[in-house]
Design a protein around this motif. Sequence first.
Motif, short mmCIF file in Angstrom:
data_model
loop_
_atom_site.label_atom_id
_atom_site.label_comp_id
_atom_site.label_asym_id
_atom_site.label_seq_id
_atom_site.Cartn_x
_atom_site.Cartn_y
_atom_site.Cartn_z
N VAL A 16 53.33 60.55 30.99
CA VAL A 16 52.24 61.07 30.16
C VAL A 16 52.20 62.59 30.29
CG1 VAL A 16 50.87 58.95 30.40
CG2 VAL A 16 50.54 60.82 32.03
N LEU A 17 51.56 63.24 29.31
CA LEU A 17 51.42 64.70 29.34
C LEU A 17 50.78 65.14 30.66
CD1 LEU A 17 50.17 65.85 25.82
CD2 LEU A 17 52.31 66.49 26.94
N GLU A 18 51.36 66.17 31.24
CA GLU A 18 50.80 66.70 32.49
C GLU A 18 49.44 67.33 32.26
OE1 GLU A 18 52.37 69.26 36.30
OE2 GLU A 18 53.17 69.75 34.32
N GLU A 19 49.29 68.02 31.11
CA GLU A 19 48.02 68.65 30.77
C GLU A 19 47.91 68.76 29.26
OE1 GLU A 19 47.94 72.62 32.25
OE2 GLU A 19 49.82 73.18 31.30
N GLN A 20 46.69 68.89 28.79
CA GLN A 20 46.44 69.01 27.35
C GLN A 20 46.58 70.47 26.91
OE1 GLN A 20 45.95 66.56 25.09
NE2 GLN A 20 46.27 65.08 26.74
N PRO A 21 47.19 70.71 25.74
CA PRO A 21 47.27 72.08 25.23
C PRO A 21 45.95 72.53 24.61
CG PRO A 21 48.20 70.58 23.64
CD PRO A 21 47.81 69.74 24.83
N LEU B 39 43.35 75.36 8.77
CA LEU B 39 42.58 74.17 9.16
C LEU B 39 43.31 72.85 8.92
CD1 LEU B 39 38.98 75.22 8.06
CD2 LEU B 39 39.77 74.77 10.38
N PRO B 40 43.97 72.62 7.77
CA PRO B 40 44.68 71.34 7.61
C PRO B 40 45.82 71.17 8.61
CG PRO B 40 44.29 72.36 5.46
CD PRO B 40 43.96 73.39 6.50
N LEU B 41 46.58 72.24 8.87
CA LEU B 41 47.62 72.17 9.90
C LEU B 41 47.00 71.85 11.26
CD1 LEU B 41 50.08 75.17 9.30
CD2 LEU B 41 50.67 72.75 9.37
N HIS B 42 45.89 72.49 11.55
CA HIS B 42 45.16 72.26 12.80
C HIS B 42 44.80 70.79 12.95
CE1 HIS B 42 42.31 73.44 16.06
NE2 HIS B 42 41.64 72.39 15.62
N GLN B 43 44.32 70.19 11.86
CA GLN B 43 43.94 68.78 11.91
C GLN B 43 45.15 67.90 12.19
OE1 GLN B 43 40.72 67.40 11.74
NE2 GLN B 43 41.97 65.72 12.55
N GLY B 44 46.30 68.24 11.59
CA GLY B 44 47.51 67.49 11.87
C GLY B 44 47.91 67.55 13.33
N ILE C 117 49.21 77.15 24.49
CA ILE C 117 48.44 77.34 23.26
C ILE C 117 49.35 77.07 22.07
CG2 ILE C 117 47.07 78.93 21.86
CD1 ILE C 117 46.41 80.50 24.32
N ILE C 118 48.83 76.31 21.10
CA ILE C 118 49.54 76.08 19.84
C ILE C 118 48.66 76.64 18.72
CG2 ILE C 118 50.59 74.37 18.31
CD1 ILE C 118 50.65 72.45 20.73
N ILE C 119 49.15 77.69 18.05
CA ILE C 119 48.38 78.39 17.02
C ILE C 119 48.92 77.97 15.65
CG2 ILE C 119 47.63 80.62 16.12
CD1 ILE C 119 48.37 81.82 18.86
N GLU D 151 52.25 79.57 27.89
CA GLU D 151 53.20 79.33 26.81
C GLU D 151 52.46 79.37 25.47
OE1 GLU D 151 55.86 75.47 25.83
OE2 GLU D 151 56.01 76.22 27.89
N ILE D 152 53.08 79.97 24.45
CA ILE D 152 52.46 80.05 23.13
C ILE D 152 53.42 79.53 22.08
CG2 ILE D 152 51.49 81.57 21.36
CD1 ILE D 152 50.61 83.46 23.56
#
Length: 216
Positions: A68-73, A83-88, A130-132, A158-159
């Motif tokens: 499982v993921l070690e931590e949430q981004p 916003l739509p990309l963010h929702q995806g 972070i995922i922008i 990490e970005i």
Amino acid sequence: MVINLSEQDSLLSNWVSELRDVNVQQDRMRFRRNLERIGEIAAYRISQHLPYVEREIQTPMGFASCRVLEEQPVIATVLRAGLPLHQGLLNYFDKADNAFISAYRKHNRDGSFEISLEYVSCPELEGRVIIISDAMLATGSSLVKTIQYLRDEGHPREIHIVAAIACTVGIEYVKRSEPHVKIWCGAIDEELTAKGYIVPGLGDAGDLAFGTKVQM
């Protein structure tokens, strides 16, 4: 690192073609949904590069060892087109923290523009991934300014940047300013106009997703 998600044939290419198509663009809900789908594909691909840990999970029949993921981004978006990309992205990273940035082009009478950043809401960023998301990576100015502001709030480990359409000019600008950032694109175009619009691009993603805004 720059990853063009259209380099290999997949359904993503269909969604990009519909985003570009002036006839399909009239359907705002489909436009938003296609951006959302690209965010979902990017989320899956990014998830393959994140750290995982072993965890023992109890099932009705016994125990299973699962990774499982070690931590949430932290999922961040540049308002409003992102916003739509963010929702995806959030559909897949459904336990992630969220950040929102209001960065936009403030146009001058001579045709030039500057990036205005008026609002940021973010969680703790220290040492995190972070995922922008931003629908269009054109000049790269707004994303670089966003990253610089987020770095003032903390020091992310990490970005990642996710864009539906990116321009080579903007990609190079981001890479010069932030060489360690990873960029994930639905497609990459070569041309940028003098006013900073991607060609062939798809037009104004914010207007197509949410309606034409009044120019201030």
